[in-house]
Enzyme design. Structure first.
Site, mmCIF file in Angstrom:
data_model
loop_
_atom_site.group_PDB
_atom_site.id
_atom_site.type_symbol
_atom_site.label_atom_id
_atom_site.label_comp_id
_atom_site.label_asym_id
_atom_site.label_seq_id
_atom_site.Cartn_x
_atom_site.Cartn_y
_atom_site.Cartn_z
ATOM 1 N N HIS A 77 0.803 -1.228 0.000
ATOM 2 C CA HIS A 77 0.000 0.000 0.000
ATOM 3 C C HIS A 77 0.832 1.273 0.000
ATOM 4 O O HIS A 77 0.279 2.376 -0.020
ATOM 5 C CB HIS A 77 -0.995 -0.005 1.169
ATOM 6 N N THR A 90 -4.396 -18.894 4.505
ATOM 7 C CA THR A 90 -4.606 -18.988 3.064
ATOM 8 C C THR A 90 -4.109 -17.724 2.378
ATOM 9 O O THR A 90 -4.415 -16.605 2.800
ATOM 10 C CB THR A 90 -6.097 -19.200 2.751
ATOM 11 N N CYS A 118 1.425 4.926 11.672
ATOM 12 C CA CYS A 118 1.278 3.777 12.550
ATOM 13 C C CYS A 118 1.346 4.176 14.020
ATOM 14 O O CYS A 118 1.180 3.342 14.900
ATOM 15 C CB CYS A 118 2.349 2.727 12.237
#
Length: 373
Positions: free
Chosen positions: A198, A234, A321
């Site tokens: 991103h 997955t 963050c």
């Protein structure tokens, strides 16, 4: 709103969105399934791995996909440290690293008795070879220094640092989230690299780690078969394919785009030349070309950010963050700035959709705020 927070995240490019939509519709099967649909998904996954490997200039079998850049950093650092702990239990980093690095090293310190040392930086946030050599110990096994600091934009001399560490047979991890597809990454001097989708116009929720084939690592979770045991869960093939498409697109435009963004940054710097109240942080030359780290004396960064937002600009007070963290920038404190000065930090970062007109409007906005406060 004019978006000027590209170091926090980038909007997905049309190519990345189109790729995600197509792969999610046509290649939705689990890539571990052995039926035809599963094998088609596996083919897309491996083609994407090849694309990321090309961008990093490494072998595709050295690339492991994760759920984010932060997760890639955690798994790489912990995996490398645990695999080599018999050689020593000291790790060296800087106080200005991304929070994900500090999280991983705190885990190793608290749960596996590693010692964490911090190499001092100069006034620009650079690690010099001399300061690194003075910090190394006999049982240092791993060093983690980011390529480009997300808060102040300084770019480290990874080649010089890496050369020293190679000669001493010390592992070298590098957080390259801010520099991937923007600056050349000297992979030959690195043991491990972590990147994120991103930050280069791909989707959120996807990252990748490079770990050199010849270097041992331990899985954090045992028993998983995904990503050769590196990460459980997955694999998100559509997001990874979108990451690969965004990487290929950004890499092909890198030189021209960084030149353009450097010009926009200089446009802003020139406008405030001679303005003593506005202070530029970070190295003036060895830095991300699209990045501005600024202090306006007497105005807290939080206030400046809110005033810019009220006037139609999205900027940041530092790394995204750390939202909710009321502490001043640890990066600026490590440069010797006072707490009051560290609280003044704002970050402005340009990207693909930033124009000269946007920068002119930003200049007026900053001047207007400075006139009021």
């Amino acid at each position: 709103m004019i978006y000027l927070d590209y170091s926090a995240t980038t909007p997905m490019s049309p190519v990345a969105i189109e790729t995600y939509t197509h792969v999610a519709s046509e290649y939705f099967a689990n890539s571990r399934s052995i039926h035809t649909n599963g094998q088609e998904s596996e083919d897309v996954l491996e083609l994407s791995r090849h694309t990321i490997a090309q961008a990093l200039n490494c072998n595709k079998h050295e690339v492991y996909f994760t759920g984010s850049g932060s997760e890639a950093t955690f798994l790489a650092l912990v995996g490398l440290a645990l695999a080599h702990s018999e050689k020593g239990k000291t790790i060296i980093t800087t106080k200005g690293e991304h929070h994900s690095v500090h999280q991983a090293l705190a885990y190793l310190r608290d749960h596996h008795d590693f010692t964490i040392l911090y190499v001092p930086v100069n006034e620009f946030g650079e690690v010099t070879v001399a300061s690194l050599l003075s910090t190394l110990t006999a049982d240092t096994i791993l060093v983690s220094i980011g390529h480009a600091n997300s808060e102040i934009g300084t770019v480290q001399d990874i080649r010089a640092i890496g050369q020293v560490l190679m000669e001493k047979n010390i592992l070298f991890h590098c957080d390259c989230v801010q520099s991937f597809t923007k600056l050349p990454i000297p992979i030959d001097f690195l043991t491990s690299v972590t990147v994120s989708a991103h930050k280069c116009y791909g989707p959120k929720g996807v990252g990748a780690a490079f770990i050199r084939n010849q270097v041992a690592w331990h899985p954090f979770l045992h028993g998983t078969t995904h990503e050769r045991g590196f990460r459980a869960g997955t694999v998100d093939v559509p997001a990874i394919a979108s990451f690969a498409a965004a990487t290929e697109e950004s890499s092909s435009q890198k030189d021209a785009e960084m030149t353009r963004l450097q010009s926009l940054r200089q446009q802003f710097v020139n406008a405030f030349s001679g303005e003593d109240r506005l202070v530029l942080e970070g190295h003036p030359i060895n830095r991300l070309p699209f990045h501005l780290a600024i202090r306006v004396k007497g105005i807290e960064g939080q206030l400046m950010m809110l005033e810019c937002s009220r006037r139609g600009f999205s900027i940041s007070t530092g790394t995204a963050c750390r939202v909710g963290d009321t502490n001043p920038s640890s990066t600026l404190l490590s440069l010797g700035r006072t707490k009051e000065q560290a609280y003044e930090l704002i970050r402005i970062t340009f990207g693909r959709w930033t124009t000269n007109e946007d920068v002119d409007k930003l200049i007026k906005c900053i001047r207007d705020i400075m006139a009021v406060y």
